[in-house]
Write an enzyme that holds these catalytic residues in place. Sequence first.
Site, PDB file in Angstrom:
ATOM      1  N   HIS A 118      46.282  33.071  43.381  1.00 43.92           N
ATOM      2  CA  HIS A 118      46.820  33.507  42.270  1.00 43.92           C
ATOM      3  C   HIS A 118      48.022  32.299  41.827  1.00 43.92           C
ATOM      4  CE1 HIS A 118      50.623  35.336  44.145  1.00 43.92           C
ATOM      5  NE2 HIS A 118      49.511  35.766  44.807  1.00 43.92           N
ATOM      6  N   ASP A 119      47.909  31.976  40.484  1.00 42.40           N
ATOM      7  CA  ASP A 119      49.117  31.095  40.032  1.00 42.40           C
ATOM      8  C   ASP A 119      49.369  29.885  40.533  1.00 42.40           C
ATOM      9  OD1 ASP A 119      50.678  33.259  38.448  1.00 42.40           O
ATOM     10  OD2 ASP A 119      50.454  34.301  40.338  1.00 42.40           O
ATOM     11  N   GLY A 136      49.322  31.545  47.103  1.00 41.51           N
ATOM     12  CA  GLY A 136      49.759  31.699  45.612  1.00 41.51           C
ATOM     13  C   GLY A 136      50.798  30.619  45.495  1.00 41.51           C
TER      14      GLY A 136
END
Length: 261
Positions: A118-119, A136
């Site tokens: 994520h991200d 992440g």
Amino acid sequence: MNQPLAYVHPGAKIAKNVVIEPFTTIHNNVIIGEGTWIGSNVTIMEGARIGKNCNIFPGSVISAPPQDLKYQGEDTIVQIGDNVTIRECVTINKGTVDRMKTVIGNNCLIMAYCHIAHDCIVGNNCIFSNNSTLAGHISVGDYVVLAGMTAVHQFCAIGNHAFVTGGSLVRKDVPPYVKAAREPLSYVGINSVGLRRRGYTTEKIREIQNVYRILYQKNYNNSQAAEIIEAEMEATPERDEILQFIRDSQRGIMKGYFSAS
């Protein structure tokens, strides 16, 4: 597109000439651009934004919820550019409230079993070899090559044109234009082969080498080296990019080989 053995949610927006092979599942709130091929047994979940002329191979899972206990179901996305090849069993998770999205740029090759968490923000023309793993909140520049089995710590940054050798553990930021190797990960030179392939002149490569010679081989700390580089070397886009990367580093940049234990 007429695949009776694939499931495509009525709310997905699929360009007319997209090919979707049997046993693939495409959820609601997905957009797929023209000319893209989706292999069999691919799962594309809510929030995927996939560009034109991409190839996604069997077993991949795109835009699954992040593996982050702080995630509360917020409406986030995965954004994949044009001409991206995603090989077998790659997983790319969507964002959290931090950046609200995970991004892969154009013309990237993500080889089998890679994981992009994520991200993460990945630039254009990157190559991630088999089993490379991004935790992440990682930022990766353009033309970055991660050799096989590379693992990158959360919140790290990797600069443009960097090359990281296979099996590396990336715990610190990797500046632009360099080769990174050894354990702990260290500066081992300029990515001169990659730069020549992309049209950099011998003079420009030498200039970049001179910047890193001051940073890594003169026993200065990073702040001292940055001041000397700025004072003594002519301002160029490459020099300024390196200096800005050093100053923006949140985790600190990786060490030079001579200072690595």
